[in-house]
Scaffold this active site. Structure first.
Site, PDB file in Angstrom:
ATOM      1  N   HIS A 107       0.837  -1.202   0.000  1.00 32.10           N
ATOM      2  CA  HIS A 107       0.000   0.000   0.000  1.00 32.10           C
ATOM      3  C   HIS A 107       0.877   1.259   0.000  1.00 32.10           C
ATOM      4  O   HIS A 107       0.620   2.201  -0.743  1.00 32.10           O
ATOM      5  CB  HIS A 107      -0.868   0.053   1.268  1.00 32.10           C
TER       6      HIS A 107
ATOM      7  N   LYS B 227     -15.558  -7.957   5.475  1.00 35.22           N
ATOM      8  CA  LYS B 227     -14.361  -8.315   6.238  1.00 35.22           C
ATOM      9  C   LYS B 227     -14.545  -8.014   7.722  1.00 35.22           C
ATOM     10  O   LYS B 227     -15.099  -6.978   8.073  1.00 35.22           O
ATOM     11  CB  LYS B 227     -13.148  -7.524   5.701  1.00 35.22           C
TER      12      LYS B 227
ATOM     13  N   ARG C 198      -2.180  -6.015  -8.347  1.00 38.97           N
ATOM     14  CA  ARG C 198      -1.182  -7.062  -8.114  1.00 38.97           C
ATOM     15  C   ARG C 198      -1.280  -8.057  -9.260  1.00 38.97           C
ATOM     16  O   ARG C 198      -1.176  -7.672 -10.408  1.00 38.97           O
ATOM     17  CB  ARG C 198      -1.428  -7.719  -6.745  1.00 38.97           C
TER      18      ARG C 198
ATOM     19  N   SER D  73      -2.963  -7.531   3.128  1.00 39.48           N
ATOM     20  CA  SER D  73      -3.163  -7.419   4.575  1.00 39.48           C
ATOM     21  C   SER D  73      -3.543  -8.781   5.155  1.00 39.48           C
ATOM     22  O   SER D  73      -3.120  -9.133   6.254  1.00 39.48           O
ATOM     23  CB  SER D  73      -4.268  -6.401   4.869  1.00 39.48           C
TER      24      SER D  73
HETATM   25  P1  ADP Z   1      -5.974  -5.984   0.780  1.00 30.91           P
HETATM   26  O1  ADP Z   1      -6.827  -6.211   1.986  1.00 30.91           O
HETATM   27  O2  ADP Z   1      -6.118  -7.063  -0.272  1.00 30.91           O
HETATM   28  O3  ADP Z   1      -4.530  -5.682   1.089  1.00 30.91           O
HETATM   29  P2  ADP Z   1      -7.111  -3.288   0.410  1.00 30.91           P
HETATM   30  O4  ADP Z   1      -8.585  -3.168   0.264  1.00 30.91           O
HETATM   31  O5  ADP Z   1      -6.541  -2.812   1.683  1.00 30.91           O
HETATM   32  O6  ADP Z   1      -6.621  -4.763   0.043  1.00 30.91           O
HETATM   33  O7  ADP Z   1      -6.368  -2.591  -0.819  1.00 30.91           O
HETATM   34  C1  ADP Z   1      -6.581  -1.269  -1.216  1.00 30.91           C
HETATM   35  C2  ADP Z   1      -5.921  -1.070  -2.548  1.00 30.91           C
HETATM   36  O8  ADP Z   1      -4.535  -1.357  -2.461  1.00 30.91           O
HETATM   37  C3  ADP Z   1      -6.443  -1.969  -3.683  1.00 30.91           C
HETATM   38  O9  ADP Z   1      -6.430  -1.209  -4.867  1.00 30.91           O
HETATM   39  C4  ADP Z   1      -5.425  -3.071  -3.749  1.00 30.91           C
HETATM   40  O10 ADP Z   1      -5.363  -3.658  -5.036  1.00 30.91           O
HETATM   41  C5  ADP Z   1      -4.154  -2.296  -3.441  1.00 30.91           C
HETATM   42  N1  ADP Z   1      -3.113  -3.151  -2.907  1.00 30.91           N
HETATM   43  C6  ADP Z   1      -3.182  -3.978  -1.846  1.00 30.91           C
HETATM   44  N2  ADP Z   1      -2.005  -4.628  -1.663  1.00 30.91           N
HETATM   45  C7  ADP Z   1      -1.175  -4.201  -2.650  1.00 30.91           C
HETATM   46  C8  ADP Z   1       0.180  -4.517  -3.034  1.00 30.91           C
HETATM   47  N3  ADP Z   1       0.885  -5.432  -2.375  1.00 30.91           N
HETATM   48  N4  ADP Z   1       0.697  -3.872  -4.110  1.00 30.91           N
HETATM   49  C9  ADP Z   1      -0.045  -2.975  -4.781  1.00 30.91           C
HETATM   50  N5  ADP Z   1      -1.314  -2.650  -4.498  1.00 30.91           N
HETATM   51  C10 ADP Z   1      -1.881  -3.247  -3.444  1.00 30.91           C
END
Ligand code: ADP
Length: 163
Positions: free
Chosen positions: A17, A41, A90, A128
């Protein structure tokens, strides 16, 4: 002034993130990171805690603002005067869902565009949920979580074990 919104669950914010936040903050005049409600979630951190963790790791980025919202994303963007949503991509598995969300958001707010930034290769498999899973097994987290929040995360894992 070009304002972009980066929405997500951020439960908790990972290095994947943070990489997206830093890159988007370089592109736009202002980036609003918004912790959204995700009814599917069961969160480890509540919305205010997630906001505080993101603030802790983005202190070096003066044009980044962190908030939470219970609004529909398209409505929230309208209120903030933003016409760009930033999302991280990703593996291909993100694509279907993100593509659908981008089209729905544009349908609700036709002025709204979604911009995708590809992940950096070392964060390709990072989420996460994976970090929360690893946390149960005392795996070192330096490669996955920003240094400033590792203690907060480990404390919460410990509290949860005691529940
Ligand atoms: P997650 O719970 O899967 O980590 P979130 O809802 O917190 O996802 O993610 C918010 C945004 O950040 C989404 O656009 C997601 O694709 C992106 N994101 C999450 N992890 C990564 C990563 N490792 N690299 C790039 N973008 C990410």
């Amino acid at each position: 002034m070009k304002i972009a919104i980066y929405p997500g669950s951020f439960d908790p914010v990972t290095k994947g993130h943070l990489s997206i936040i830093e890159r988007a903050a370089n592109i736009f005049d202002k980036l609003v990171v918004c912790v959204m409600v995700n009814s599917g979630k069961h969160p480890m951190f509540n919305q205010q805690e997630r906001v505080a963790l993101i603030k802790k790791v983005t202190g070096h980025l003066p044009n980044v603002e962190v908030e939470c919202s219970c609004d529909l994303l398209a409505e929230y963007a309208r209120k903030k005067g933003s016409c760009v949503i930033v999302k991280g991509l990703r593996a291909g598995s993100d694509f279907e869902n993100e593509f659908q969300m981008a089209l729905i958001n544009r349908k609700i707010n036709p002025e709204l565009d979604t911009m995708f930034l590809t992940t950096e290769h070392q964060y390709m498999y990072l989420s996460s949920s994976i970090v929360k899973e690893l946390g149960k097994y005392s795996v070192p987290l330096q490669d996955f979580l920003p240094e400033e929040i590792i203690e907060d995360f480990e404390r919460r894992v410990h509290e949860r074990k005691g529940e």
